[in-house]
Motif scaffolding. Structure first.
Motif, PDB file in Angstrom:
ATOM      1  N   UNK A 117       0.834  -1.213   0.000  1.00 30.56           N
ATOM      2  CA  UNK A 117       0.000   0.000   0.000  1.00 30.56           C
ATOM      3  C   UNK A 117       0.864   1.257   0.000  1.00 30.56           C
ATOM      4  N   UNK A 118       1.979   1.240   0.732  1.00 31.46           N
ATOM      5  CA  UNK A 118       2.858   2.400   0.774  1.00 31.46           C
ATOM      6  C   UNK A 118       3.525   2.618  -0.585  1.00 31.46           C
ATOM      7  N   UNK A 119       3.964   1.536  -1.222  1.00 29.18           N
ATOM      8  CA  UNK A 119       4.582   1.638  -2.547  1.00 29.18           C
ATOM      9  C   UNK A 119       3.556   2.151  -3.558  1.00 29.18           C
ATOM     10  N   UNK A 120       2.319   1.659  -3.478  1.00 33.96           N
ATOM     11  CA  UNK A 120       1.266   2.160  -4.363  1.00 33.96           C
ATOM     12  C   UNK A 120       1.057   3.662  -4.167  1.00 33.96           C
ATOM     13  N   UNK A 174      -3.768   0.746  -9.485  1.00 35.13           N
ATOM     14  CA  UNK A 174      -2.806  -0.197  -8.929  1.00 35.13           C
ATOM     15  C   UNK A 174      -1.667  -0.431  -9.907  1.00 35.13           C
ATOM     16  N   UNK A 175      -0.831  -1.396  -9.542  1.00 29.85           N
ATOM     17  CA  UNK A 175       0.295  -1.725 -10.418  1.00 29.85           C
ATOM     18  C   UNK A 175       0.559  -3.214 -10.376  1.00 29.85           C
ATOM     19  N   UNK A 176       1.274  -3.676 -11.407  1.00 30.85           N
ATOM     20  CA  UNK A 176       1.722  -5.065 -11.433  1.00 30.85           C
ATOM     21  C   UNK A 176       3.124  -5.101 -12.019  1.00 30.85           C
ATOM     22  N   UNK A 177       3.857  -6.127 -11.638  1.00 26.33           N
ATOM     23  CA  UNK A 177       5.209  -6.337 -12.156  1.00 26.33           C
ATOM     24  C   UNK A 177       5.109  -7.350 -13.286  1.00 26.33           C
ATOM     25  N   UNK A 192       9.539  -4.748 -15.674  1.00 26.87           N
ATOM     26  CA  UNK A 192       8.795  -3.493 -15.746  1.00 26.87           C
ATOM     27  C   UNK A 192       7.666  -3.429 -14.729  1.00 26.87           C
ATOM     28  N   UNK A 193       7.291  -2.204 -14.416  1.00 26.10           N
ATOM     29  CA  UNK A 193       6.123  -1.920 -13.593  1.00 26.10           C
ATOM     30  C   UNK A 193       5.048  -1.379 -14.526  1.00 26.10           C
ATOM     31  N   UNK A 194       3.893  -2.025 -14.520  1.00 25.07           N
ATOM     32  CA  UNK A 194       2.730  -1.519 -15.235  1.00 25.07           C
ATOM     33  C   UNK A 194       1.843  -0.846 -14.212  1.00 25.07           C
ATOM     34  N   UNK A 195       1.609   0.455 -14.371  1.00 26.83           N
ATOM     35  CA  UNK A 195       0.709   1.201 -13.497  1.00 26.83           C
ATOM     36  C   UNK A 195      -0.576   1.472 -14.261  1.00 26.83           C
TER      37      UNK A 195
END
Length: 162
Positions: free
Chosen positions: A68-71, A97-100, A104-107
Motif C-alpha cells: 500500500x505504501x509503494x502504491x 494499482x500496479x503489477x510487475x 517493468x512496472x505496469x501502473x
C-alpha cells in the motif's frame, strides 16, 4: 574473425554500459463506459530509484514489505509527472494499482464520465529528472483511431487531435 568478434563484444559492452531509458504510456478512451483508461510501463529499477530519491525511503518495488505504501508513492509520482487534458479540461486520473511484468512496472489509472475528446494533451516527464536521455512513448486511442508520439527529454508535452 577475431576482429569481428572483438567489435561485436565492444558494441555489446557499450550497450550494457549505456542502457536506454524509456517508458510507454497508453491512453484509451472507452466510449461505451465513458472512461479514460491509462496504462504506463516503466522499467522497475528506474521507477524504484526515482521513488526512493523523491521520497527519501527504501523499499523493494517487486517484493514490497508494504505494498500500500509503494502504491501511494507510485500514485503520487505519476500525479506529478503524468497529466492529461481533454479539450482544454484537466482530467483527474485515479490510480488503480500496479503489477510487475518481467523487468517493468505496469501502473494503471482511470478517469470516469469522460466524453470522447477531439484533442488530447499529455504532459509526461516521467524520469526526466533522473535520466537526461529518457524517452517517453505515448499512444492515444480515441474512437478506434490510434495516434502515437515520442517525447525525448526535455520535451514533455504532446497534443494529438482526433
Amino acid at each position: 574473425m577475431g576482429l569481428l568478434l572483438c567489435k561485436w563484444w565492444m558494441a555489446m559492452w557499450l550497450t550494457m554500459m549505456h542502457p536506454f531509458y524509456a517508458s510507454v504510456t497508453e491512453i484509451t478512451h472507452n466510449a461505451a463506459k465513458k472512461e479514460l483508461e491509462v496504462s504506463c510501463r516503466i522499467f522497475a529499477d528506474d521507477l524504484e530509484n526515482a521513488l526512493k530519491a523523491q521520497y527519501d525511503t527504501h523499499f523493494d518495488i517487486i517484493r514490497p514489505a508494504n505494498r500500500k505504501q509503494v502504491e501511494a508513492y507510485i500514485a503520487a509520482y505519476l500525479s506529478q509527472h503524468l497529466t492529461v487534458n481533454l479539450d482544454g479540461r484537466n482530467i483527474v486520473l485515479r490510480f488503480i494499482g500496479y503489477k510487475i511484468e518481467e523487468d517493468a512496472v505496469w501502473s494503471f489509472l482511470e478517469a470516469t464520465d469522460v466524453p470522447a475528446p477531439k484533442q488530447v494533451q499529455v504532459k509526461n516527464d516521467v524520469l526526466y529528472n533522473r535520466h537526461p536521455s529518457q524517452t517517453n512513448m505515448i499512444h492515444v486511442i480515441v474512437g478506434g483511431e490510434r495516434k502515437s508520439i515520442k517525447l525525448d527529454n526535455p520535451n514533455a508535452t504532446a497534443v494529438l487531435r482526433f
